[in-house]
Write a protein that holds these residues in place. Structure first.
Motif, PDB file in Angstrom:
ATOM      1  N   ALA A   7      48.206  13.961  -7.056  1.00 55.19           N
ATOM      2  CA  ALA A   7      48.634  12.590  -6.816  1.00 55.19           C
ATOM      3  C   ALA A   7      47.913  12.007  -5.607  1.00 55.19           C
ATOM      4  N   GLY A   8      47.761  12.859  -4.529  1.00 55.08           N
ATOM      5  CA  GLY A   8      47.053  12.394  -3.340  1.00 55.08           C
ATOM      6  C   GLY A   8      45.626  12.012  -3.657  1.00 55.08           C
ATOM      7  N   GLY A   9      44.956  12.879  -4.486  1.00 51.47           N
ATOM      8  CA  GLY A   9      43.583  12.583  -4.873  1.00 51.47           C
ATOM      9  C   GLY A   9      43.509  11.283  -5.651  1.00 51.47           C
ATOM     10  N   THR A  10      44.454  11.093  -6.561  1.00 50.04           N
ATOM     11  CA  THR A  10      44.462   9.871  -7.365  1.00 50.04           C
ATOM     12  C   THR A  10      44.655   8.650  -6.468  1.00 50.04           C
ATOM     13  N   ALA A  11      45.590   8.785  -5.496  1.00 46.69           N
ATOM     14  CA  ALA A  11      45.865   7.660  -4.606  1.00 46.69           C
ATOM     15  C   ALA A  11      44.627   7.303  -3.795  1.00 46.69           C
ATOM     16  N   ALA A  12      43.926   8.333  -3.307  1.00 43.71           N
ATOM     17  CA  ALA A  12      42.714   8.079  -2.522  1.00 43.71           C
ATOM     18  C   ALA A  12      41.673   7.369  -3.380  1.00 43.71           C
ATOM     19  N   GLY A  13      41.518   7.862  -4.617  1.00 45.50           N
ATOM     20  CA  GLY A  13      40.556   7.249  -5.538  1.00 45.50           C
ATOM     21  C   GLY A  13      40.902   5.793  -5.795  1.00 45.50           C
ATOM     22  N   LEU A  14      42.165   5.564  -6.041  1.00 44.63           N
ATOM     23  CA  LEU A  14      42.626   4.207  -6.318  1.00 44.63           C
ATOM     24  C   LEU A  14      42.377   3.311  -5.102  1.00 44.63           C
ATOM     25  N   GLY A  15      42.683   3.869  -3.910  1.00 45.61           N
ATOM     26  CA  GLY A  15      42.472   3.112  -2.676  1.00 45.61           C
ATOM     27  C   GLY A  15      41.019   2.700  -2.520  1.00 45.61           C
ATOM     28  N   ILE A  16      40.120   3.660  -2.737  1.00 44.91           N
ATOM     29  CA  ILE A  16      38.685   3.371  -2.594  1.00 44.91           C
ATOM     30  C   ILE A  16      38.273   2.301  -3.596  1.00 44.91           C
ATOM     31  N   VAL A  18      40.076   0.008  -5.095  1.00 39.84           N
ATOM     32  CA  VAL A  18      40.628  -1.318  -4.784  1.00 39.84           C
ATOM     33  C   VAL A  18      39.914  -1.933  -3.578  1.00 39.84           C
ATOM     34  N   LEU A  19      39.671  -1.104  -2.559  1.00 41.77           N
ATOM     35  CA  LEU A  19      39.001  -1.599  -1.353  1.00 41.77           C
ATOM     36  C   LEU A  19      37.594  -2.105  -1.699  1.00 41.77           C
ATOM     37  N   TYR A  20      36.877  -1.291  -2.465  1.00 43.67           N
ATOM     38  CA  TYR A  20      35.517  -1.632  -2.839  1.00 43.67           C
ATOM     39  C   TYR A  20      35.504  -2.938  -3.638  1.00 43.67           C
ATOM     40  N   LEU A  21      36.364  -2.975  -4.637  1.00 46.22           N
ATOM     41  CA  LEU A  21      36.445  -4.158  -5.499  1.00 46.22           C
ATOM     42  C   LEU A  21      36.795  -5.392  -4.671  1.00 46.22           C
ATOM     43  N   SER A  22      37.698  -5.216  -3.715  1.00 45.57           N
ATOM     44  CA  SER A  22      38.116  -6.339  -2.875  1.00 45.57           C
ATOM     45  C   SER A  22      36.968  -6.849  -2.029  1.00 45.57           C
ATOM     46  N   LEU A  23      36.288  -5.910  -1.353  1.00 49.13           N
ATOM     47  CA  LEU A  23      35.212  -6.307  -0.440  1.00 49.13           C
ATOM     48  C   LEU A  23      34.054  -6.942  -1.193  1.00 49.13           C
ATOM     49  N   ILE A  24      33.688  -6.324  -2.314  1.00 45.10           N
ATOM     50  CA  ILE A  24      32.470  -6.743  -3.011  1.00 45.10           C
ATOM     51  C   ILE A  24      32.738  -7.937  -3.930  1.00 45.10           C
ATOM     52  N   VAL A  25      33.894  -7.955  -4.565  1.00 43.28           N
ATOM     53  CA  VAL A  25      34.111  -8.968  -5.601  1.00 43.28           C
ATOM     54  C   VAL A  25      35.232  -9.949  -5.260  1.00 43.28           C
ATOM     55  N   LEU A  26      36.414  -9.425  -5.025  1.00 42.62           N
ATOM     56  CA  LEU A  26      37.577 -10.310  -4.981  1.00 42.62           C
ATOM     57  C   LEU A  26      37.580 -11.243  -3.770  1.00 42.62           C
ATOM     58  N   ILE A  27      37.317 -10.700  -2.576  1.00 44.73           N
ATOM     59  CA  ILE A  27      37.376 -11.533  -1.370  1.00 44.73           C
ATOM     60  C   ILE A  27      36.305 -12.631  -1.385  1.00 44.73           C
ATOM     61  N   PRO A  28      35.030 -12.289  -1.707  1.00 41.52           N
ATOM     62  CA  PRO A  28      34.033 -13.366  -1.794  1.00 41.52           C
ATOM     63  C   PRO A  28      34.410 -14.440  -2.816  1.00 41.52           C
ATOM     64  N   LEU A  29      34.921 -13.997  -3.969  1.00 37.40           N
ATOM     65  CA  LEU A  29      35.287 -14.971  -4.991  1.00 37.40           C
ATOM     66  C   LEU A  29      36.447 -15.840  -4.516  1.00 37.40           C
ATOM     67  N   ALA A  30      37.440 -15.197  -3.889  1.00 39.90           N
ATOM     68  CA  ALA A  30      38.578 -15.945  -3.372  1.00 39.90           C
ATOM     69  C   ALA A  30      38.095 -16.960  -2.334  1.00 39.90           C
ATOM     70  N   ALA A  31      37.119 -16.537  -1.515  1.00 35.04           N
ATOM     71  CA  ALA A  31      36.584 -17.432  -0.485  1.00 35.04           C
ATOM     72  C   ALA A  31      35.944 -18.661  -1.114  1.00 35.04           C
ATOM     73  N   VAL A  32      35.222 -18.447  -2.218  1.00 36.48           N
ATOM     74  CA  VAL A  32      34.574 -19.576  -2.903  1.00 36.48           C
ATOM     75  C   VAL A  32      35.623 -20.543  -3.432  1.00 36.48           C
ATOM     76  N   VAL A  33      36.635 -19.959  -4.091  1.00 31.48           N
ATOM     77  CA  VAL A  33      37.686 -20.804  -4.658  1.00 31.48           C
ATOM     78  C   VAL A  33      38.408 -21.554  -3.533  1.00 31.48           C
ATOM     79  N   TRP A  34      38.706 -20.850  -2.435  1.00 25.75           N
ATOM     80  CA  TRP A  34      39.373 -21.430  -1.268  1.00 25.75           C
ATOM     81  C   TRP A  34      38.537 -22.587  -0.717  1.00 25.75           C
ATOM     82  N   ARG A  35      37.241 -22.310  -0.581  1.00 22.01           N
ATOM     83  CA  ARG A  35      36.315 -23.274  -0.017  1.00 22.01           C
ATOM     84  C   ARG A  35      36.260 -24.551  -0.888  1.00 22.01           C
ATOM     85  N   SER A  36      36.315 -24.350  -2.210  1.00 22.25           N
ATOM     86  CA  SER A  36      36.177 -25.492  -3.117  1.00 22.25           C
ATOM     87  C   SER A  36      37.343 -26.478  -2.985  1.00 22.25           C
TER      88      SER A  36
END
Lengths: 264, 320
Positions: A7-16, A18-36
């Motif tokens: 379970a710990g391994g799965t949680a770490a994997g999931l964390g990585i 989500v973090l990666y997806l957030s930094l690379i995709v979600l936050i920049p996209l949210a910023a664009v939408v916010w900016r618009s």
């Protein structure tokens, strides 16, 4: 003990993930939408409905839809030929399919301009026309349907077709009732990917289209010119529209795939 | 005759698979094509179904020359080892497929499909997809699908080959009963001699692309045409230049006329039957005796015994 470690391994994997997806995709996209939305919904609406932005958006979405449909048919035919037919040079063709993925799109634009531009050795001049835009989009989106349909076709049990034949189905009936239903999820998936790729295309269209506003300027190029003239909020608004269109296409794809896998 | 195959030859590239094969299948019979892998039995079945074209020779089905007919027009039912289920269609639609192709009225299709699903005990699973069925259920579905079009002959290619031993046993008995109910001329391919003997009323032994022997299970087992058939149909022991079934051997402690001396290497008790493993002239062999005989003889490893074919034993001289 073992369970908590798993379970710990799965949680770490999931964390990585989500973090990666957030930094690379979600936050920049949210910023664009916010900016618009910076200058309010009225400004957003005005930005995307200026005559040049609107023309660029409708051209992009229309051309992308057309290209996606062409891919749906031609991509499936190419995948079929690659899987079912034996001919000299098949391996070479199979490799060439991926070239549009590998090539910088600006190089693709250059090649297309040389071949179908004013100095076309074939006598076909598509430069500065909407046909040129469609051609460029077809070039860069070619692999999507081929590469999604090909593995499904490879896995398809040919005994199903023999069974259909022995039950009296003629070749066309076998294709329509047996083969096509098994390919459709992959065909649609490839088509949706080709469509979303096409609405975002910049490099391959920028040379051959000539970027004539109201005629051949695609959304990504329009967006770029907005940024150059310091209208960041307007550029963000157009980006948001493209984002929403892409999202709708991908959600539609997901729904279709669920529908397909439920029956698989 | 429901099926007449005459002088069929077939090669894949340079590899000959069928060589001058002729075969008659009586109407209403249940025939097994039995032989080792690569013996050409599946190819022969596919030639009958029209899924392969013979290089030379003819195939007649119900008296009509079908050699040049496409599979669509032969009206044969074909069942594949790996089911060939239409995985995007429900069990009902799978079975209905041939009838839909023939554009039968909806009511008639519904009635016929439900009858067939009852016959194969799948009526409760009509709305499932093949991926939700077990292997045995899928194969029964495939059988119902093949029967739906009322084929002149039913062809099954290793129909139980992909199933586990228990299910295979059940389906064998079930196929036999089904055939007694439906009476459609049936040919099935198997490499399992026990399956062939248990299910079929005629066995055709195919090896190296040729028909080696054809006959009832009893004939083929008791009067094998050659040592190959004898070995393939069941266990054999070599005794004084003859092949003898292990249950057809007399075992004595004292020398006997026509007997061969042997040394017991192991005694294996398998419930009622006892396997006496022996060494004759440096070769391993075995004899099957009952538990009572074994107890009477009191055999143990190292004992010297004398073996000879039992009176009335079917034996086959090796030096042909």
């Amino acid at each position: 003990m073992t369970r908590s470690r798993v379970a710990g391994g799965t949680a770490a994997g999931l964390g990585i993930a989500v973090l990666y997806l957030s930094l690379i995709v979600l936050i920049p996209l949210a910023a664009v939408v916010w900016r618009s939305a910076d200058e309010g919904p009225g400004y957003f609406w005005r930005s995307v409905t200026t005559p040049d932005a609107w023309a660029a958006l409708t051209l992009t979405i229309g051309a992308s839809a057309l290209v996606a449909l062409v891919n749906l048919v031609i991509g499936t035919v190419i995948a079929w030929v690659l899987v079912r037919d034996r001919f000299p040079g098949r391996a070479v063709l199979d490799t060439i399919i991926d070239l549009p993925f590998a090539l910088p799109t600006i190089v693709a634009g250059l090649v297309l301009l040389a071949l179908y531009g004013p100095q076309s050795p074939l006598g076909v001049n598509l430069a500065y026309s909407r046909a040129g835009v469609v051609l460029a989009l077809m070039f860069v989106t070619l692999p999507f349907v081929v590469r999604t349909v090909q593995p499904v076709l490879l896995e398809l049990d040919t005994e199903m077709e023999q069974a259909a034949a022995s039950l009296g189905a003629k070749p066309f009936q076998t294709f329509r009732r047996i083969i096509l239903p098994n390919l459709i999820p992959a065909m649609l998936s490839g088509t949706a990917l080709a469509f979303t790729r096409a609405i975002a295309e910049f490099g391959s269209t920028v040379l051959i289209s000539g970027n004539l506003p109201f005629k051949t300027q695609v959304a990504a190029v329009n967006l770029f010119s907005q940024i150059e003239s310091d209208n960041i909020t307007g550029a963000a608004a157009i980006s948001t529209v493209l984002l929403v269109v892409a999202l709708v296409a991908l959600i539609a794809l997901d729904v279709l795939q669920r529908w397909g896998s439920r029956r698989g | 005759m429901a099926i007449e195959v005459r002088d069929v030859n077939k090669s894949f590239g340079a590899t000959p698979v069928l060589h001058d094969v002729s075969l008659d299948v009586a109407a209403g019979s249940l025939t097994a094509l039995l032989g080792p892998s690569g013996g050409g039995k599946s190819t022969l079945l596919r030639v009958i179904a029209g899924l392969e074209r013979p290089d030379t020779g003819t195939v007649r089905i119900s008296g009509v020359d079908a050699t040049r007919l496409s599979p669509q027009r032969r009206n044969v039912g074909f069942v594949f080892q790996h089911y060939a289920a239409f995985k995007h269609l429900t069990v009902f639609r799978n079975v209905a497929f041939g009838l839909e192709i023939r554009k039968r009225p909806k009511d008639e299709i519904r009635k016929r499909v439900m009858e067939l699903l009852e016959l194969v005990h799948l009526e409760k699973l009509a709305d499932r997809y093949p991926s939700q069925l077990s292997g045995g259920q899928r194969q029964r579905m495939a059988l119902a699908r093949a029967l739906a079009v009322e084929p002149q002959v039913l062809l099954l290619d290793e129909p139980f080959g992909a199933l586990d031993a228990q299910v295979r046993k059940e389906l064998r008995a079930w196929l036999r009963r089904l055939h007694d109910e439906v009476h459609v001329t049936t040919v099935f391919v198997t490499h399992d001699q026990e399956e062939a003997i248990e299910v079929a009323d005629t066995i055709v032994v195919l090896a190296g692309g040729e028909v080696v022997q054809a006959g009832s299970p009893g004939e083929v087992y008791d009067n094998p045409a050659n040592p190959f058939v004898m070995r393939f149909l069941g266990p054999v022991t070599e005794l004084g230049g003859n092949l003898v079934r292990p249950h057809d051997i007399e075992i004595r402690q004292d020398p006997v006329e026509g007997g061969s001396p042997a040394v017991v290497s192991r005694v294996v008790r398998l419930g009622f039957e006892v396997r006496v493993e022996v060494e004759i002239a440096g070769q391993d062999a075995w004899v099957q005796v009952t538990r009572e005989q074994a107890d009477r003889l009191g055999l143990g490893p190292g004992d010297t015994v004398h073996l000879r074919p039992a009176p009335g034993a079917r034996s086959l001289a090796l030096a042909l």
